[in-house]
Design an enzyme around this catalytic site. Sequence first.
Site, PDB file in Angstrom:
ATOM      1  N   SER A 270      36.893  42.416  44.573  1.00 38.70           N
ATOM      2  CA  SER A 270      37.749  43.599  44.462  1.00 38.70           C
ATOM      3  C   SER A 270      39.096  43.294  43.799  1.00 38.70           C
ATOM      4  O   SER A 270      39.155  42.999  42.614  1.00 38.70           O
ATOM      5  CB  SER A 270      37.930  44.208  45.858  1.00 38.70           C
ATOM      6  OG  SER A 270      38.485  45.492  45.787  1.00 38.70           O
TER       7      SER A 270
ATOM      8  N   ASP B  47      42.079  38.585  30.386  1.00 40.81           N
ATOM      9  CA  ASP B  47      42.146  39.469  29.220  1.00 40.81           C
ATOM     10  C   ASP B  47      43.445  39.277  28.433  1.00 40.81           C
ATOM     11  O   ASP B  47      43.453  39.357  27.203  1.00 40.81           O
ATOM     12  CB  ASP B  47      41.998  40.927  29.649  1.00 40.81           C
ATOM     13  CG  ASP B  47      40.599  41.242  30.159  1.00 40.81           C
ATOM     14  OD1 ASP B  47      39.668  40.473  29.848  1.00 40.81           O
ATOM     15  OD2 ASP B  47      40.440  42.235  30.893  1.00 40.81           O
TER      16      ASP B  47
ATOM     17  N   LYS C 142      32.571  43.421  42.958  1.00 35.01           N
ATOM     18  CA  LYS C 142      32.919  44.702  43.581  1.00 35.01           C
ATOM     19  C   LYS C 142      33.945  45.403  42.689  1.00 35.01           C
ATOM     20  O   LYS C 142      35.125  45.085  42.716  1.00 35.01           O
ATOM     21  CB  LYS C 142      33.500  44.499  44.983  1.00 35.01           C
ATOM     22  CG  LYS C 142      33.892  45.815  45.658  1.00 35.01           C
ATOM     23  CD  LYS C 142      34.605  45.576  46.972  1.00 35.01           C
ATOM     24  CE  LYS C 142      35.061  46.899  47.603  1.00 35.01           C
ATOM     25  NZ  LYS C 142      36.096  47.594  46.821  1.00 35.01           N
TER      26      LYS C 142
END
Length: 727
Positions: A499, A510, A524
């Site tokens: 999560s 990124d 998740k």
Amino acid sequence: MQYKQLTASVFALLMGGAILGQSYQTAIAASTSVGQINNEQRQVTRQVAALLDRSHYLDKKMDAATGKQILGDYFDALDPNHSVFLQSDIDEFTQKYGNSFADYLKRGDLKAGFDIYQRFIERSKAYYSFADSLLKSPVNLQSNETVIMNREKLPRFKTVAEQRDFWRKQLTYQLIGMTINQDEDKNKDKFLQENADKYNASDLVKNETRSPSQVLDQRLKRQYAQLQRIDSDQIVETLLNAAMAAYDPHSNYFAPVQANEMQIQSTLELVGIGVSIQPDRKNPDYTRIISLVDGGPAARSGQIKPNDLIIGVSTEDKGMVDTVGYSTREVVNLIRGKKGSSVTVRVKAPNTPDSSARNVTLIRDVIQQEESGVNHRVISVKDKNGQAKKIGVLEIPSFYLNYKARRAGEDYRSVSIDTENALKALNQQNIDGLVVDLRDDPGGSLDEVAKMIGLFVKSGPLVQIRDNRGNIQVYEDEDKGKQLYTGPMSVLINQGSASASEIFAAAIQDYGRGLIVGSTTTGKGSAQIQLDNLALGSATLTQRKFYRITGGSTQNKGVVPDVRLVNIYEGMEFGERSMKNPLAWDTIRAAPYQPAGNYSRETLQSLNALSQQRQAANAQFAYLSQLNRIRNEEDDKKPVKLDINDRRTFRKNIEAKTLAAENARRQANGESPYSTWTAYQAAQDAELEARSHMKQAERPKLPESEAFVIEAANVMLDAQTANNQRP
């Protein structure tokens, strides 16, 4: 940490079935005696059904088809091992309630759910009665019969005779394991007594005088008694969780007791007396106090000591409850309560009669779990030139937030505040790099993870959120270009990172802000709202999915590391990809952002190659890889022979391999090898016992865990070298 759990999983394999089958443990966790249904339970059932029907991310109607799915999930929630219900039970209730089960829930009518639960109780009683009868006579532990212990994917039994035959085999399998265990425990007791100068034998020697059949019989009686004490709130909890599981794995309902536990986990704050407890090693009917929280009510009283045994609890609204035979969870639920209220705990010293027990009355108070939050430290790691580098380590156990205190305008604790303070302290020490440890971090607050990313990224989008109507919200860095840490970093993840930890790792990856090191995360990629205003208990409801700024979801796929390390969960059914009804992976449009850096494919290949060389030469990684192989040697989905000699041979083989793995790493580190399996077991028990009495900050880092931190630092230093060599 997770590495002791991995070792424990090997020991569980060695125990050969000493742990009870899945379905009976679930029986205890689910609920038991069918009590009176009250209006709050009816109302919360209607509320949850309406939320699923109208507000879930999937926009999936609770119609007849969904009702049938929920009914099937309810059967599996009560009986995951397919060994309690008969197929005729399933057919009967499906025919009776299948087409109308959703309507029952939407009306708040719990009759169907309780009828099914009543049958579950009847079948469970039959099992305990059967076990009691079987264990009164000698059980054949040497036969050519086989049993498959994990029946989750197998059909339910059609006849009582087939079911009883499995029960007999299951109990036989457990007795075989317990008999072997007792033989080994006797050898270990003797070893500990002969080496009393080295080990605290009084704490570790079990001195078991009961036969394996007596031990198993008493264990089953204890569990049956616990089954009888569970109330109707938990039946509703099981039923509503089955309904929510038909939509996705992370929409959950929590009965009041469990709702309180969830609040404690998210806020790191509880109201109690400040003790940590566990079942007593020698007699699990008793609850042993392991340690006291400094400044807590128990410590302040001066009347309660570590190793005291709790045998009773009395609250303001109840008389003294005899807790002998109670589970740890039951004892905790009795002790906790409202701040300022009183609780009386009946305790006695070990190895004394119950008549010597004393009553201690305490006033419950807020217990701040200071050690459970962010932890930071500095380690020294040498680079390729042999120069020592100061590496900061930031351990993030969860993305916690005391949202109630924040809402009330009070001082509150959160992971972003604690991380900011930790980074300031690390910056003052002029660290050369940073490892952010997110292993086994289950996630938490979405707002908090956004703030956390902003501490490392100068500006730009952080994460994207999509609701069930397709609306997309982009969380932006709102600290006006503030970047608290600007140096090199790596983020350590594993399959237990979920999560919010995945959001953090994805954003760092990124932006090219740091390297992601470890193993692929849980996957998740959904976000839940917290519902605390229900008629009874609380719930989480999946209403959104989050996406990376590149547009890809972490759902199911997780975050794939840039550099792979040994996966301690290899081969385990664990994470989103193994759950029922997970949301699908998909993509949305990327958000415009400016990367802070990047790592070329060639650079990542080089970093992986260098890391693999180090891992191959590292005794800790070799040890963990071998434990993975050992743990996966037995498959509980395959037939096992019910012959104690066959099991002993299997066990000896596993023990020899485990001991060899342990001794190999000890010798590589200049330590003396263990002479026998018994000596190894005794040392493990002594270490675990000693660690249980230490505060978290006092416990030395496990070498097999610290190897990951050091390797994450090495990967980061390799990347710096590669960057410096660029033309």
